[in-house]
Design a protein around this motif. Structure first.
Motif, PDB file in Angstrom:
ATOM      1  N   GLN A  73       0.778  -1.195   0.026  1.00 11.93           N
ATOM      2  CA  GLN A  73       0.002  -0.016  -0.060  1.00 11.93           C
ATOM      3  C   GLN A  73       0.780   1.371   0.034  1.00 11.93           C
ATOM      4  O   GLN A  73       0.265   2.336  -0.548  1.00 11.93           O
ATOM      5  CB  GLN A  73      -1.129  -0.191   1.163  1.00 11.93           C
ATOM      6  N   SER A  74       2.229   1.202   0.390  1.00 15.71           N
ATOM      7  CA  SER A  74       3.208   2.513   0.437  1.00 15.71           C
ATOM      8  C   SER A  74       3.202   3.067  -1.064  1.00 15.71           C
ATOM      9  O   SER A  74       3.568   4.164  -1.154  1.00 15.71           O
ATOM     10  CB  SER A  74       4.332   2.120   1.324  1.00 15.71           C
ATOM     11  N   GLY A  75       3.032   2.190  -2.196  1.00 14.43           N
ATOM     12  CA  GLY A  75       3.231   2.473  -3.228  1.00 14.43           C
ATOM     13  C   GLY A  75       1.890   2.875  -4.152  1.00 14.43           C
ATOM     14  O   GLY A  75       2.069   2.974  -5.300  1.00 14.43           O
ATOM     15  N   ARG A  76       0.954   3.372  -3.320  1.00 15.57           N
ATOM     16  CA  ARG A  76      -0.612   3.428  -3.887  1.00 15.57           C
ATOM     17  C   ARG A  76      -0.977   4.850  -3.556  1.00 15.57           C
ATOM     18  O   ARG A  76      -2.082   5.090  -3.569  1.00 15.57           O
ATOM     19  CB  ARG A  76      -1.647   2.423  -3.543  1.00 15.57           C
ATOM     20  N   ARG A  77      -0.135   5.810  -3.078  1.00 15.90           N
ATOM     21  CA  ARG A  77      -0.674   7.099  -2.654  1.00 15.90           C
ATOM     22  C   ARG A  77      -1.516   7.894  -3.671  1.00 15.90           C
ATOM     23  O   ARG A  77      -2.568   8.587  -3.154  1.00 15.90           O
ATOM     24  CB  ARG A  77       0.432   7.851  -2.277  1.00 15.90           C
ATOM     25  N   ASP A  78      -1.037   7.716  -4.894  1.00 15.06           N
ATOM     26  CA  ASP A  78      -1.777   8.678  -5.776  1.00 15.06           C
ATOM     27  C   ASP A  78      -3.126   8.073  -6.022  1.00 15.06           C
ATOM     28  O   ASP A  78      -4.320   8.735  -6.125  1.00 15.06           O
ATOM     29  CB  ASP A  78      -1.183   8.544  -7.195  1.00 15.06           C
ATOM     30  N   ALA A  79      -3.488   6.775  -6.020  1.00 12.14           N
ATOM     31  CA  ALA A  79      -4.726   6.093  -6.131  1.00 12.14           C
ATOM     32  C   ALA A  79      -5.592   6.491  -5.034  1.00 12.14           C
ATOM     33  O   ALA A  79      -6.851   6.917  -5.033  1.00 12.14           O
ATOM     34  CB  ALA A  79      -4.787   4.577  -6.112  1.00 12.14           C
ATOM     35  N   TYR A  80      -4.857   6.717  -3.568  1.00 12.41           N
ATOM     36  CA  TYR A  80      -5.800   7.057  -2.648  1.00 12.41           C
ATOM     37  C   TYR A  80      -6.149   8.435  -2.526  1.00 12.41           C
ATOM     38  O   TYR A  80      -7.228   8.961  -2.302  1.00 12.41           O
ATOM     39  CB  TYR A  80      -4.999   6.831  -1.185  1.00 12.41           C
ATOM     40  N   ARG A  81      -5.235   9.236  -3.219  1.00  8.92           N
ATOM     41  CA  ARG A  81      -5.458  10.554  -3.173  1.00  8.92           C
ATOM     42  C   ARG A  81      -6.668  11.010  -4.195  1.00  8.92           C
ATOM     43  O   ARG A  81      -7.400  11.542  -4.114  1.00  8.92           O
ATOM     44  CB  ARG A  81      -4.139  11.528  -3.525  1.00  8.92           C
ATOM     45  N   ALA A  82      -6.519  10.259  -5.350  1.00  9.85           N
ATOM     46  CA  ALA A  82      -7.720  10.529  -6.405  1.00  9.85           C
ATOM     47  C   ALA A  82      -8.954  10.096  -5.510  1.00  9.85           C
ATOM     48  O   ALA A  82      -9.989  10.776  -5.910  1.00  9.85           O
ATOM     49  CB  ALA A  82      -7.392   9.566  -7.502  1.00  9.85           C
ATOM     50  N   ALA A  83      -9.098   9.016  -4.960  1.00  8.02           N
ATOM     51  CA  ALA A  83     -10.293   8.698  -4.142  1.00  8.02           C
ATOM     52  C   ALA A  83     -10.836   9.803  -3.231  1.00  8.02           C
ATOM     53  O   ALA A  83     -12.083  10.132  -3.117  1.00  8.02           O
ATOM     54  CB  ALA A  83     -10.202   7.449  -3.661  1.00  8.02           C
ATOM     55  N   VAL A 218      -8.050   0.175   2.126  1.00 10.95           N
ATOM     56  CA  VAL A 218      -8.792  -1.246   1.869  1.00 10.95           C
ATOM     57  C   VAL A 218      -9.650  -1.238   0.714  1.00 10.95           C
ATOM     58  O   VAL A 218      -9.481  -2.270  -0.016  1.00 10.95           O
ATOM     59  CB  VAL A 218      -8.922  -1.692   3.189  1.00 10.95           C
ATOM     60  N   VAL A 219     -10.582  -0.423   0.805  1.00  5.49           N
ATOM     61  CA  VAL A 219     -11.660  -0.041  -0.238  1.00  5.49           C
ATOM     62  C   VAL A 219     -10.959  -0.113  -1.503  1.00  5.49           C
ATOM     63  O   VAL A 219     -11.514  -0.502  -2.433  1.00  5.49           O
ATOM     64  CB  VAL A 219     -12.751   0.798   0.206  1.00  5.49           C
ATOM     65  N   VAL A 220     -10.188   1.078  -1.688  1.00  7.59           N
ATOM     66  CA  VAL A 220      -9.427   1.260  -2.961  1.00  7.59           C
ATOM     67  C   VAL A 220      -8.695   0.111  -3.555  1.00  7.59           C
ATOM     68  O   VAL A 220      -8.904  -0.286  -4.716  1.00  7.59           O
ATOM     69  CB  VAL A 220      -8.527   2.600  -2.969  1.00  7.59           C
ATOM     70  N   ASP A 221      -7.904  -0.671  -2.858  1.00  2.00           N
ATOM     71  CA  ASP A 221      -7.182  -1.707  -3.397  1.00  2.00           C
ATOM     72  C   ASP A 221      -7.931  -2.828  -3.283  1.00  2.00           C
ATOM     73  O   ASP A 221      -7.591  -3.719  -4.362  1.00  2.00           O
ATOM     74  CB  ASP A 221      -5.911  -2.031  -2.009  1.00  2.00           C
ATOM     75  N   ASP A 222      -9.039  -3.311  -2.542  1.00  2.00           N
ATOM     76  CA  ASP A 222      -9.682  -4.470  -2.986  1.00  2.00           C
ATOM     77  C   ASP A 222     -10.519  -4.231  -4.360  1.00  2.00           C
ATOM     78  O   ASP A 222     -10.456  -5.283  -5.127  1.00  2.00           O
ATOM     79  CB  ASP A 222     -10.966  -4.528  -1.713  1.00  2.00           C
ATOM     80  N   ALA A 223     -10.888  -3.116  -4.619  1.00  2.26           N
ATOM     81  CA  ALA A 223     -11.353  -2.993  -5.971  1.00  2.26           C
ATOM     82  C   ALA A 223     -10.496  -2.984  -7.013  1.00  2.26           C
ATOM     83  O   ALA A 223     -10.577  -3.680  -7.974  1.00  2.26           O
ATOM     84  CB  ALA A 223     -12.030  -1.574  -6.067  1.00  2.26           C
ATOM     85  N   PHE A 224      -9.106  -2.322  -6.781  1.00  5.07           N
ATOM     86  CA  PHE A 224      -8.210  -2.170  -7.872  1.00  5.07           C
ATOM     87  C   PHE A 224      -7.541  -3.833  -8.154  1.00  5.07           C
ATOM     88  O   PHE A 224      -7.263  -4.041  -9.316  1.00  5.07           O
ATOM     89  CB  PHE A 224      -7.098  -1.409  -7.288  1.00  5.07           C
ATOM     90  N   GLN A 225      -7.569  -4.743  -6.913  1.00  3.95           N
ATOM     91  CA  GLN A 225      -7.096  -6.097  -7.329  1.00  3.95           C
ATOM     92  C   GLN A 225      -8.241  -7.075  -7.416  1.00  3.95           C
ATOM     93  O   GLN A 225      -8.022  -8.211  -7.329  1.00  3.95           O
ATOM     94  CB  GLN A 225      -6.464  -6.429  -5.904  1.00  3.95           C
ATOM     95  N   ASN A 226      -9.544  -6.387  -7.736  1.00  5.32           N
ATOM     96  CA  ASN A 226     -10.680  -7.187  -8.151  1.00  5.32           C
ATOM     97  C   ASN A 226     -11.103  -8.243  -7.228  1.00  5.32           C
ATOM     98  O   ASN A 226     -11.066  -9.488  -7.639  1.00  5.32           O
ATOM     99  CB  ASN A 226     -10.452  -7.835  -9.659  1.00  5.32           C
ATOM    100  N   ILE A 227     -10.911  -8.050  -5.777  1.00  6.70           N
ATOM    101  CA  ILE A 227     -11.100  -8.935  -4.911  1.00  6.70           C
ATOM    102  C   ILE A 227     -12.631  -9.243  -4.835  1.00  6.70           C
ATOM    103  O   ILE A 227     -13.494  -8.146  -4.712  1.00  6.70           O
ATOM    104  CB  ILE A 227     -10.560  -8.179  -3.496  1.00  6.70           C
ATOM    105  N   THR A 228     -13.036 -10.519  -4.826  1.00  6.34           N
ATOM    106  CA  THR A 228     -14.558 -10.748  -4.909  1.00  6.34           C
ATOM    107  C   THR A 228     -14.892 -11.229  -3.630  1.00  6.34           C
ATOM    108  O   THR A 228     -16.260 -11.114  -3.403  1.00  6.34           O
ATOM    109  CB  THR A 228     -14.958 -11.992  -6.084  1.00  6.34           C
ATOM    110  N   HIS A 229     -14.072 -11.857  -2.837  1.00  2.00           N
ATOM    111  CA  HIS A 229     -14.397 -12.438  -1.605  1.00  2.00           C
ATOM    112  C   HIS A 229     -13.514 -11.803  -0.371  1.00  2.00           C
ATOM    113  O   HIS A 229     -12.522 -11.803  -0.572  1.00  2.00           O
ATOM    114  CB  HIS A 229     -14.423 -13.796  -1.520  1.00  2.00           C
ATOM    115  N   VAL A 230     -13.885 -11.218   0.538  1.00  2.00           N
ATOM    116  CA  VAL A 230     -13.173 -10.925   1.858  1.00  2.00           C
ATOM    117  C   VAL A 230     -13.488 -11.695   3.335  1.00  2.00           C
ATOM    118  O   VAL A 230     -14.701 -11.691   3.401  1.00  2.00           O
ATOM    119  CB  VAL A 230     -13.442  -9.245   2.214  1.00  2.00           C
ATOM    120  N   VAL A 231     -12.310 -12.417   3.475  1.00  2.00           N
ATOM    121  CA  VAL A 231     -12.560 -13.296   4.671  1.00  2.00           C
ATOM    122  C   VAL A 231     -12.036 -12.350   5.752  1.00  2.00           C
ATOM    123  O   VAL A 231     -10.591 -11.989   5.799  1.00  2.00           O
ATOM    124  CB  VAL A 231     -11.944 -14.446   4.607  1.00  2.00           C
TER     125      VAL A 231
END
Ligand code: GLU
Length: 299
Positions: A73-83, A218-231
């Motif tokens: 997640q430390s490499g995903r700052r731009d995506a978080y900023r956009a959201a 967590v929301v931005v990355d679950d979507a980015f990684q196409n997570i369909t199931h969260v346990v």
């Protein structure tokens, strides 16, 4: 089908983590899907490369495998900023300058009763909510909170399927399918508008100096990684409500959520990271086998 295990490298994995990871891995195997590992290292002050290496070692020792490369997640700052920016533009975020002590004293003021505990600690009493905005553009480096009440209004007006208006009270209810669990169980989360406002409140979506928070990333990355199931553990039940709300506000898919029970010690206390004696690495050193770990966690 794709699921993930998403630990923070701020300490050793303990039995509770092993349980969550094994349940997710098993679900992926049962459903013929994928299991991935994600490193949630937004807290750069507490995250350590050594802990990250140990996470890989422990999980491999437990018999789990996942695809490389592993997202950090430390490499995903731009995506978080956009959201965050899209929420800011819609007036759903405000700058909060309170520190922990301010929050506690405002929440404990006379007439306020006992401070309520939410998923992130004390429910924010709203001190900074009505301060006028001094910036048009989203400011950097500051703490940003979600205005829960406004967010629900926007959400409720746009969506009626998931959050239904309850005619008798004029409030909203959440019906969140948690899907079919490994034992065939199904469930639905019901949550009222009041529960989200009074018991969860204006959660922090950007921590001061972090540019994000657990909930947002967590929301931005679950979507980015196409997570369909969260346990995940049932301690994250309220967090899931925040995540579903954010998915709708950001136009992202909602995965199926499965909440499992939490492991407890002999006296009923939750196993937490601080119980170093419960670290997987300690069990490994003591000669415990992965099969022993599985039976220890009840699998
Ligand atoms: N990093 C979070 C944790 O370790 C992930 C949990 C989740 O989002 O399911 O608790």
């Amino acid at each position: 089908m794709k699921t993930r295990f998403a630990p923070s490298p701020t300490g050793p994995l303990h039995l509770g983590h092993a349980y969550s990871a094994l349940r997710a891995h098993e679900l992926a195997e049962d459903m013929g899907g994928k299991f991935i590992l994600r490193i949630e290292d937004i807290d750069q002050g507490r995250s350590r490369k050594e802990w990250e290496a140990l996470i890989h070692e422990d999980l491999r020792w437990l018999g789990l495998s996942w695809e490389a490369p592993v997202l950090r997640q430390s490499g995903r700052r731009d995506a978080y900023r956009a959201a965050l920016d899209s929420l800011w533009q819609r007036g759903l975020l405000y700058v909060c300058t309170c520190n922990r002590r301010d929050v506690l004293s405002a929440a404990s003021a006379p007439n306020e009763g006992e401070p309520l505990g939410g998923p992130d600690g004390i429910v924010y009493p709203g001190t900074c909510r009505s301060k006028p905005r001094t910036h048009t553009a989203m400011p950097d480096g500051v703490a940003l909170r979600l205005n829960m009440s406004s967010a629900l209004k926007q959400f409720g007006m746009k969506r009626s399927g998931l959050w239904k208006a309850a005619p008798e009270s004029g409030t909203f209810r959440a019906f969140l399918e948690t899907g079919r669990g490994p034992n065939g169980e199904t469930g639905i989360i019901h949550a009222s508008h009041e529960h989200l406002v009074d018991n969860i409140g204006d959660v922090v979506l950007a921590r001061r100096g972090f540019g994000t928070s657990y909930h947002l990333s967590v929301v931005v990355d679950d979507a980015f990684q196409n997570i369909t199931h969260v346990v995940r553990g049932e301690d994250l039940f309220d967090a899931t409500l925040i995540h579903v709300l954010l998915q709708h506000l950001l136009g992202l898919e909602t995965p199926t959520y499965m909440h499992h029970g939490l492991l407890r010690d002999e006296v009923g206390n939750r196993l937490a990271k601080r119980h170093d004696s419960m670290a997987i690495s300690s069990y490994r050193k003591a000669g415990t086998t992965p099969a022993d770990i599985r039976s220890l966690v009840g699998l």
